[in-house]
Design an enzyme around this catalytic site. Sequence first.
Site, PDB file in Angstrom:
ATOM      1  N   HIS A 275     -21.101  10.174 -12.761  1.00  0.00           N
ATOM      2  CA  HIS A 275     -22.024  11.181 -12.231  1.00  0.00           C
ATOM      3  C   HIS A 275     -21.815  11.462 -10.738  1.00  0.00           C
ATOM      4  CE1 HIS A 275     -24.515   8.319  -9.953  1.00  0.00           C
ATOM      5  NE2 HIS A 275     -24.084   7.473 -10.871  1.00  0.00           N
TER       6      HIS A 275
ATOM      7  N   HIS B 128      -4.799  14.379  -8.467  1.00  0.00           N
ATOM      8  CA  HIS B 128      -4.381  13.924  -9.791  1.00  0.00           C
ATOM      9  C   HIS B 128      -5.085  12.605 -10.092  1.00  0.00           C
ATOM     10  CE1 HIS B 128      -0.843  12.867 -12.723  1.00  0.00           C
ATOM     11  NE2 HIS B 128      -2.023  12.834 -13.307  1.00  0.00           N
TER      12      HIS B 128
HETATM   13  C1  COA Z   1       2.226   2.675  -5.800  1.00  0.00           C
HETATM   14  C2  COA Z   1       3.369   3.533  -6.313  1.00  0.00           C
HETATM   15  C3  COA Z   1       3.045   5.009  -5.994  1.00  0.00           C
HETATM   16  C4  COA Z   1       4.663   3.135  -5.678  1.00  0.00           C
HETATM   17  O1  COA Z   1       4.608   3.281  -4.284  1.00  0.00           O
HETATM   18  P1  COA Z   1       5.905   2.955  -3.406  1.00  0.00           P
HETATM   19  O2  COA Z   1       5.560   3.114  -1.985  1.00  0.00           O
HETATM   20  O3  COA Z   1       7.031   3.796  -3.931  1.00  0.00           O
HETATM   21  O4  COA Z   1       6.104   1.424  -3.702  1.00  0.00           O
HETATM   22  P2  COA Z   1       7.398   0.652  -4.244  1.00  0.00           P
HETATM   23  O5  COA Z   1       7.677   1.041  -5.641  1.00  0.00           O
HETATM   24  O6  COA Z   1       8.484   0.808  -3.208  1.00  0.00           O
HETATM   25  O7  COA Z   1       6.886  -0.833  -4.230  1.00  0.00           O
HETATM   26  C5  COA Z   1       6.488  -1.459  -3.024  1.00  0.00           C
HETATM   27  C6  COA Z   1       5.818  -2.759  -3.423  1.00  0.00           C
HETATM   28  O8  COA Z   1       4.574  -2.469  -4.090  1.00  0.00           O
HETATM   29  C7  COA Z   1       4.561  -3.087  -5.381  1.00  0.00           C
HETATM   30  N1  COA Z   1       3.870  -2.182  -6.288  1.00  0.00           N
HETATM   31  C8  COA Z   1       4.278  -0.981  -6.742  1.00  0.00           C
HETATM   32  N2  COA Z   1       3.342  -0.456  -7.542  1.00  0.00           N
HETATM   33  C9  COA Z   1       2.329  -1.331  -7.593  1.00  0.00           C
HETATM   34  C10 COA Z   1       1.098  -1.346  -8.281  1.00  0.00           C
HETATM   35  N3  COA Z   1       0.728  -0.318  -9.068  1.00  0.00           N
HETATM   36  N4  COA Z   1       0.286  -2.399  -8.114  1.00  0.00           N
HETATM   37  C11 COA Z   1       0.646  -3.450  -7.322  1.00  0.00           C
HETATM   38  N5  COA Z   1       1.833  -3.495  -6.645  1.00  0.00           N
HETATM   39  C12 COA Z   1       2.653  -2.439  -6.801  1.00  0.00           C
HETATM   40  C13 COA Z   1       6.034  -3.259  -5.742  1.00  0.00           C
HETATM   41  O9  COA Z   1       6.193  -4.279  -6.714  1.00  0.00           O
HETATM   42  C14 COA Z   1       6.619  -3.615  -4.408  1.00  0.00           C
HETATM   43  O10 COA Z   1       6.303  -4.959  -4.127  1.00  0.00           O
HETATM   44  P3  COA Z   1       7.339  -5.895  -3.332  1.00  0.00           P
HETATM   45  O11 COA Z   1       7.472  -5.288  -1.959  1.00  0.00           O
HETATM   46  O12 COA Z   1       6.673  -7.234  -3.321  1.00  0.00           O
HETATM   47  O13 COA Z   1       8.608  -5.869  -4.106  1.00  0.00           O
HETATM   48  C15 COA Z   1       3.553   3.356  -7.832  1.00  0.00           C
HETATM   49  O14 COA Z   1       3.993   2.055  -8.156  1.00  0.00           O
HETATM   50  C16 COA Z   1       2.328   3.674  -8.636  1.00  0.00           C
HETATM   51  O15 COA Z   1       1.473   2.831  -8.911  1.00  0.00           O
HETATM   52  N6  COA Z   1       2.267   4.974  -9.038  1.00  0.00           N
HETATM   53  C17 COA Z   1       1.234   5.500  -9.855  1.00  0.00           C
HETATM   54  C18 COA Z   1       1.832   5.908 -11.189  1.00  0.00           C
HETATM   55  C19 COA Z   1       0.959   6.847 -11.954  1.00  0.00           C
HETATM   56  O16 COA Z   1      -0.212   6.988 -11.689  1.00  0.00           O
HETATM   57  N7  COA Z   1       1.534   7.545 -12.900  1.00  0.00           N
HETATM   58  C20 COA Z   1       0.805   8.545 -13.653  1.00  0.00           C
HETATM   59  C21 COA Z   1       1.743   9.556 -14.245  1.00  0.00           C
HETATM   60  S1  COA Z   1       0.889  10.726 -15.248  1.00  0.00           S
END
Ligand code: COA
Length: 173
Positions: A103, A112
């Site tokens: 709510h 998104h």
């Molecule tokens: C957070 C996200 C955007 C990645 O961000 P990024 O800056 O590119 O991060 P990286 O992939 O380089 O990872 C950096 C660190 O964060 C960690 N990390 C990435 N995603 C994470 C998550 N969801 N939760 C916790 N840690 C995460 C990685 O393991 C890495 O850790 P490390 O440094 O210890 O190896 C991505 O992982 C994510 O969660 N995206 C959302 C996906 C989504 O919503 N999809 C929907 C499609 S419809």
Amino acid sequence: MAGACLLGVPVLGGDEVVDEFPPSEIQLINGLGSVGPPIKRQQLFDRYKERGYEFAPVIHPSAVVAADVVLGEGSQVMAGVILQAGSSIGVNAIINTRASVDHDCTIQKHVHIAPGVTISGGVIVGESSHIGTGATVIQGITIGKRAIVAAGAVVTKEVPDYAKVRGVPAREF
Ligand SMILES: CC(C)(COP(=O)(O)OP(=O)(O)OC[C@H]1O[C@@H](n2cnc3c(N)ncnc32)[C@H](O)[C@@H]1OP(=O)(O)O)[C@@H](O)C(=O)NCCC(=O)NCCS
């Protein structure tokens, strides 16, 4: 692809075909998704808006939408979504599969909300932010603009503009 049929709807062609129709004759649906800040989806929306086109909202029939929810132009509400009373969804925002927005939330333009997200009551999500798959936001929180909440995070504190947070509880990284 032109000449094909998708879910019973004829495919006319690519973006160039839009130019054959004046804005008064058609409405558009933005087919771009977004991971991270939804900038390309936003740019596409803005480009056609500048030329006078309107975007239709898309609401899956299985979504449960309270009667007073305000849906902005071109917003997309996917299967299984729940939108509770007093909430508003900004223009060109996507509320993705099985997400719930409780709510009195304000979801601003170009946001998104990814699949399976749970947004508690009274939350504000600033424009062009991305709330990752399965994340949870507790009640009354404000998330700034162009922020990214990682998949699976639990947001318990305000998230500043442009911040990227992850984990349980969510922290900036
Ligand atoms: C957070 C996200 C955007 C990645 O961000 P990024 O800056 O590119 O991060 P990286 O992939 O380089 O990872 C950096 C660190 O964060 C960690 N990390 C990435 N995603 C994470 C998550 N969801 N939760 C916790 N840690 C995460 C990685 O393991 C890495 O850790 P490390 O440094 O210890 O190896 C991505 O992982 C994510 O969660 N995206 C959302 C996906 C989504 O919503 N999809 C929907 C499609 S419809």
